[in-house]
Every structure is written in C-alpha cells, then in structure tokens.
Write an enzyme that holds these catalytic residues in place. Structure first.
Site, mmCIF file in Angstrom:
data_model
loop_
_atom_site.group_PDB
_atom_site.id
_atom_site.type_symbol
_atom_site.label_atom_id
_atom_site.label_comp_id
_atom_site.label_asym_id
_atom_site.label_seq_id
_atom_site.Cartn_x
_atom_site.Cartn_y
_atom_site.Cartn_z
ATOM 1 C CB SER A 195 48.103 62.087 97.406
ATOM 2 O OG SER A 195 47.489 60.813 97.290
ATOM 3 C CG ASP A 228 44.403 59.133 103.955
ATOM 4 O OD1 ASP A 228 43.490 58.741 103.034
ATOM 5 O OD2 ASP A 228 45.500 59.930 103.932
ATOM 6 C CG HIS A 276 43.525 61.160 100.346
ATOM 7 N ND1 HIS A 276 44.966 60.655 100.735
ATOM 8 C CD2 HIS A 276 43.803 61.248 99.043
ATOM 9 C CE1 HIS A 276 45.905 60.792 100.050
ATOM 10 N NE2 HIS A 276 45.399 61.268 98.897
#
Length: 792
Positions: free
Chosen positions: A657, A730, A764
């Site tokens: 991330s 995601d 994610h």
C-alpha cells in the site's frame, strides 16, 4: 489473466481442463508452507458478565471459491446478493463453552449443523445465551444458543441482511434483540439492463476522494436499493417469536435507547451518488418505541457532497443514545459550516434531547476543535468527550457532566503520542448490551499499552476526574504483555497475557495471586527458530529509527546475507514523536500469510517494520517526502552494514500500500537497492487529486509536490527490477489495480525490468490460502533472481 483462469476453475466456474493449459498457483518452500498451513489460534471471548468463556476456532483463510462467489459491487460495498452477506467471510469451525473462572472447567461443545458457514458469534448481555449466523447459498439464518446446554435453535423465517449493517444489533434486554432481516415479502430483484452513465457538475466544488465500486447507472441504484433493504425485527431469544418494527428501509445503524426504552435507527434515502460511497448518502434518523411506533424523526442528513477536505456536513450529525434510564438523545452540530478553513472560536457543539422528545434540543457543550468521540460513563451522569485539532494532530478529552455544569479537561496529547498516552477508558457491558466507561468511586478507570523506550507494558490506572491525576492499579511485567480486560468491585482483574513465545491466555489476578484460566500453547514453533532483535539507531538529523532484525534459522554470525527492507512511511509533525518506538519484544508474533518476515525461512535477512518517518508541518509534510525517505533508507542500510549481517550489494526494498509507494519512490530516486517489491500501491498521485494519506491539499494547491512524489512520472529512472502485486478487486481508495497496471506499462515501455502479478478475486489485502502461498512464492523467487551474488 492466467491466475484468473485457474481460480475460476477452482470455483467451478471454468472447466479445469481449460485452466490446466495455463500456469497454476505456486507454493512457497516447505518451511513457509508449514507456517501457512498452521491452524489459527482460537479466539477467547469471555461473556459480558465474566462467568462464561467461548472458545472459537475459525478457519485461517476464506476459501478461494468463497471469494469467487457471485457478488455485486455497489456504492462501495461488495456482497453476495443471494445470502446478503459480505464476500470473504471466515467461518467458525468449532465452538466450545465453559465456565470462565475455573481453569479445569469441563468444556461443552456446540454442535454446528451442516451445511453452511457459521459466523458472527455474539454473547447476550447476561451470558446465558448467544446468537450465531449461518450462511447458506440462498440465506443467512439467525440461530440462538443456550449456554448451559450448549444447544442451538434457529429463529424461524429470519434471514439477516448484512449488506449495509454487518451484524448490527440493538439489545433491549438480555432476552430481546433487534436485528435487521430481509423483508419476508419483497418483489423480485430488478433485471439487469444497459444504460448510459450520466453525471453532472454544476459549478459547485466537490473534492471527492477516489473510491471503487461506485454506482454507475439507474440500474445500479435499483439493485442497491433492493438488496440493501431490511426490516427491523424484535426477536425474543426465549420464545423465538419475532415482531416487525416499522416498515422496510435501508437501515444501517441501530442503537438501544436507555434501558430498552426504544431504538435509534439510521436509514439511507435518495438521492444516491455516483461519486460517493453509501456512507455518504443522505440518511434519516428516527426514534422508535420497543413496540414499533415511530416516536420522532430527529434529522435528515444531506448527501455528503461538496464537503471540504477534512470537513463535515452542516447541521446535525453523529447521533448517540444514552445507555441509561434517562434515555436522552445526543448529536453533534458544526458551528463553522463544517469547513475547517473558516475561522471560528468553536467548531462543534453537542446537543441533547430528553424524553418525551418534544420541542427543541439544548446545547450541552461547545468545542474549540472538531468533535472526535463520546463515551458514556457507567454512573449515568457523565461522559468522556474528545475533540481533535486536525491541523496539528492534537486531541483533548473532557469529563462532561451531562446536565447543568461545565466540563473539565482531563488530558490532552498529540494524536500519535505513545510514551505519555493516558490510555483509553476500561469498558464494561450493561444489561442492554451497551459498552460504557467504567468508574470506581467516582474516578475513571483507564487502560493502555504503556509504551516506553524499552517496549510496552500495559497498565490499568484510576484517573481522578477532578484533576486528572492517576494512581496505578496494575502494570504488566517487562517480560510479558498483559492487557487488562475487566476489573471487578472485589478488585479482581481479568487480563490477557502473552509473551514472545506464549500466545495470549486469560489470567485472573487477585492481589499478588495470578491464576491461569486458559492454556493455549504455541502453534508455530518453526517461527521461534527465527532470531528477532529490535535494533535502534538515528538518521542524519537525529531522529530515532528502528527495525526488527530477523535472521534465518541457519544464520551464522559474521555472514553477509542478501537482505529485504520492509517498511511503511508515517508522517509526524514533531521529531520527538517520530522518535518514539512503536515496537515491543514481549508479544507473541502470529504471522499473517503475506508477511514478508517468512522469507527469513528461505535464508534471507529481513529488516522488518523499518521505521520511515516523514517529519514536518502536516499542512505541507509531503513536500519533503522524497528527501526524508532517502535519509531514512541511507540510515537503515548503514546500520545493517554496521551489524555485519547484510551484503550491501544485495539489498531489496518492499512495502504494501503506502509502503509500495515508498519502495517505488526509493527505486526511482536512489541507487541504494538491487530490486523492489511493491504490493497494492498507488504510483500516480494525479489520480488521487484530492489528498492522500496525510496530504490534505489538492493537486491544484500543491501541483509540484503531487508530481514530485509520483514514481509513475519517474518510471524511466527505475532501472532496478520491480515486482508488482495487486488484488484484482482492490477497493481501497486510491489504490485501484490500474495503478499497478499503468506503472508496469510505463516500466515496460521505458526499458525497465518488471513483473506484474494480479491476484484473482482479491482486494487490498490478500486472503485465500492459494493467494497468500503464491505471494510468498513470488517474493521468494524474485529475491532469488535479483539478489544473486554479483559477478566480479
């Protein structure tokens, strides 16, 4: 695409023969597989009144076929339309009950009938019953359990709707709960159709963050409205009888009012938005009697469109109900129009409305900063009120008399303060299921992690509400991490204790005596063979840094091994705060399936959780992002070389991330690393134009900064190999799969070396066993290929 085909075959959506012509999911080394395949530790869930214990054994991963279930992605939600449940549920495989305060108490196994996936265990407030949900292909049932007999009964004709309110409940008393169910009589779902998507912006500022799975058509609106609609049902757990409250609606919040005097509900209404997610849609707030009579509409909150960055809606917002007999209602109103850029002596105020809920509410408290949270105390007379100054990341908390007199500030500190953090209120459960802050002789009980330069030692304090002074009632020993859970009038303390080698277990303390109530043992002995050491050092400007040095089981002193640096940047407005350690060595370390620490089992040195602080004025902290990353990285590598464990010619950098964003920037702007791993990141900040992470300026307010920190625009400078991994679905704001796709294309088009892996059905974070195993294999193979001994 190749992995997608194989996953479809596993899910039964594609013939396996078609998948076998393409590469399948790969498995990591035997050592890593052993860790990945270890069952999850059981959850230990004491009943609210601390007489019973539920031992819940859950699956460690959701099945890939479960992630591949037919789903709708609407208004920021992802759900199975057949069962009205979220995608990726982790099921309960075994459930046991026993008396809590006897370590050798016999266990009672609860039979969980097949088929279906069991989930969402919740104790009734008195611990005599509990509720569970069972997801079937076409339904999500509600079941009631009897604690004494360890038996289950299904509540007839009730199918819980978890589309908007996942597990939302309001306990009227220990035997009655209000839940949200699919209406028994509803028409067929709207048929799919094709229509143009039309949006309009009529000259009004609307700085919206980037979101996934938004509504795109009138058809989407109809589907969302159909599947999100639910009926409030009052369920008697003893008789299993139900009573409908009000009419079906798009309910997303239920709160018990007082001691069961009513229910406070919030439901969505039109107009919906194609640029906002469901939680920003207009909402109606209503008060209901236990018999289902609507007593009052309290407010209609508007669509959260055109709200300034870090702003709030004007008018009433954030509604609360007293958990005590007074049954008062509270909400917050902005005094600055909701705009943080507008100068104002007070930002917010707290309002109160008393039974019989007629007339106007009156003001309880004004706040100089923005409202943060309200926690009612168990004395029925006070609450802990917190506000936050977001411009300098500062918070204040007040002891608030709910009637008549002025509040008193108890404490204030930086939002990211660790060493001097006073903790949070210790909570206890009332008979109506509400959690309240526990007091003792008029003072507040506070529990916190007790961070200090040597680690964390959780504590329980009694804080005076008169002057904020504290008296320590308990603090964990240095070698253990023992978190207080409950404090009784007879001064008995229930804690959850763990060490570096012992998983969390319940302990009952009475004075100097400590009784172990559970005996959960270490289930990952292979991880204990890794050598872990917390290393601290300073970067060039004196800011304290740290990392966990993780050495392979076969490491010999003096070896210089290939190394992976894994990190995640954090922004601070104060160098002292940035220097506070956020690591502790006295906690058990369960390792997630995608944790790169497992790569030490394949022989690599891993510098785990390397701190990457970025220090500066939070209004412009991103201006120095690249330079401070470089300073951090240089200090980390220098320290690793000083320790004599790292071959400086063979070091990789990675992150997930925001950490992926960091790693790619380091490859673009330095020559410190041989290669990189970037998972689920964002690399082009012009695609997140209204802020990201701690950045609150828009692209047009800080264009040079947005361009400078976007590694996509420097792809031609990335000559070291880069592994990109991203979940196909995601839905994290800003990190759409397109970010990795476009960076890969930029690298391929400018002569870079890159590999892009897209994981089917994953979001994610990556959940399925097939996915986490493949991620570990990809990372290990990548390091093996790019960290080989260089030729002389």
């Amino acid at each position: 695409m190749r992995l997608i085909c194989f996953a479809l075959a596993l899910a039964g959506l594609l013939p396996l023969a078609a998948a076998q012509t393409r590469p399948a999911y790969q498995q990591p080394s035997a050592a890593i597989r052993e860790v990945l395949d270890t069952p999850a530790l059981p959850r230990l869930l004491p009943s609210p009144e601390r007489s019973q214990l539920a031992i819940i054994e859950q699956a460690r991963y959701p099945a890939l076929a479960d992630l591949a279930r037919p789903q709708l992605r609407l208004a920021g939600l992802r759900f199975d339309p057949r069962s009205a449940t979220p995608i990726g549920l982790v099921g309960i495989e075994r459930l046991r009950l026993r008396a809590l305060r006897q370590a050798d108490a016999p266990e009672r196994s609860v039979t969980l009938p097949k088929p279906g996936l069991w989930h969402s265990f919740v104790w009734a407030p008195d611990g005599q019953r509990f509720v569970l949900e069972r997801r079937l292909d076409q339904a999500n049932e509600l079941w009631v359990g009897d604690t004494a007999s360890a038996t289950l009964q299904r509540v007839p004709k009730v199918n819980i709707n978890n589309v908007l309110a996942d597990g939302e409940q309001a306990w009227l008393n220990p035997e009655e709960v209000v839940v949200l169910s699919i209406p028994q009589r509803r028409s067929a779902a709207p048929h799919a159709s094709v229509a143009p998507m039309v949006q309009e912006s009529l000259g009004r500022n609307s700085p919206e963050r980037t979101h996934a799975d938004l509504l795109r058509s009138v058809q989407d609106e109809a589907l969302f409205e159909f599947h999100a609609q639910s009926q409030m049902l009052r369920v008697n757990l003893r008789s299993l009888r139900t009573q409908a409250l009000g009419s079906p609606g798009l309910y997303h919040s239920l709160t018990t009012v007082g001691e069961g005097q009513g229910v406070l509900s919030e439901r969505l209404v039109r107009p919906f938005s194609y640029t906002l997610i469901w939680s920003d849609f207009p909402s109606v707030v209503e008060l209901w009697s236990p018999e289902g009579k609507r007593l009052r509409e309290l407010a209609r909150t508007p669509l959260r469109q055109g709200v300034a960055i870090d702003g709030v809606i004007p008018g009433p917002r954030q509604f609360f109900a007293s958990p005590h007999k007074d049954a008062a209602l509270y909400w917050v109103e902005a005094l600055d129009g909701g705009n943080p850029a507008q100068r104002a002596a007070f930002r917010d105020r707290l309002m109160r409305l008393d039974p019989p809920y007629q007339g106007e509410a009156y003001e309880v408290q004004r706040m100089p900063y923005r409202f943060a949270r309200l926690r009612f105390a168990d004395d029925g007379q006070h609450a802990l009120l917190s506000e936050e100054d977001r411009s300098r990341a500062w918070t204040r908390s007040y002891w608030l008399p709910l009637r008549g007199t002025q509040s008193r500030m108890l404490f204030e500190h930086a939002v990211r303060e660790r060493y001097r953090h006073p903790g949070s209120p210790l909570l206890r459960t009332l008979p109506n299921g509400r959690l309240v802050a526990q007091t003792q002789q008029g003072d507040l009980l506070m529990v916190g992690p007790g961070a200090n330069p040597r680690g964390e030692r959780p504590f329980l304090d009694r804080m005076s509400v008169r002057d904020g002074s504290t008296a320590r009632l308990f603090q964990s020993a240095e070698q253990a991490y023992e978190m207080p859970l409950a404090w009784s009038e007879d001064r008995r303390l229930l804690t959850l204790r763990e060490t570096a080698t012992e998983p969390p277990n319940l302990v009952l303390r009475e004075g100097a005596q400590a009784q172990a109530l559970t005996r959960i043992s270490d289930n990952q002995p292979r991880l204990r063979k890794l050598r872990r050491e917390l290393v601290t050092f300073k970067r060039a400007d004196g800011v304290e840094l740290s990392f966990w040095l993780v050495l392979p089981p076969d490491y010999r002193d003096g070896e210089h091994r290939p190394t992976l640096v894994w990190a995640y940047p954090m922004e601070f407005n104060d160098a002292t705060l940035a220097s506070q350690l956020a690591a502790t060595g006295n906690r058990y370390q369960p390792v997630s399936g995608i944790n790169p620490q497992l790569l030490a089992l394949d022989g690599y040195v891993v510098l785990m959780d390397a701190t990457m602080p970025v220090v500066g004025d939070l209004r412009a902290v991103s201006d120095g992002f690249i330079e401070q990353l470089m300073m951090n990285a240089r200090a980390i590598l220098d320290k690793a070389e000083d320790l004599g464990v790292t071959d400086p010619r063979r070091v990789a950098v990675g992150g997930h991330s925001y950490g992926a964003f960091m790693a790619t920037n380091l490859l673009a702007h330095t020559k410190l690393f041989r290669c990189g791993i970037a998972r689920s990141g964002a690399y082009n900040r012009t695609l997140t134009p209204f802020g990201f992470q701690s950045e609150r300026r828009s692209l047009w307010d800080a264009k040079e900064t947005y361009l400078r920190v976007s590694p996509f625009l420097y792809a031609h400078q990335i000559k070291e190999p880069l592994l990109l991994i991203h979940g196909e679905y995601d839905n994290n704001p800003g990190t759409f799969p397109m970010q990795s796709e476009r960076l890969y294309q930029a690298l391929a088009g400018t002569g870079g070396s890159a590999r892009y892996v897209q994981l089917p059905f994953e979001g994610h974070g990556y959940q399925a066993r097939e996915s986490v195993g493949h991620v570990q294999w990809e990372m290990s193979q990548w390091l093996r290929s790019c960290l080989r001994e260089p030729k002389n």
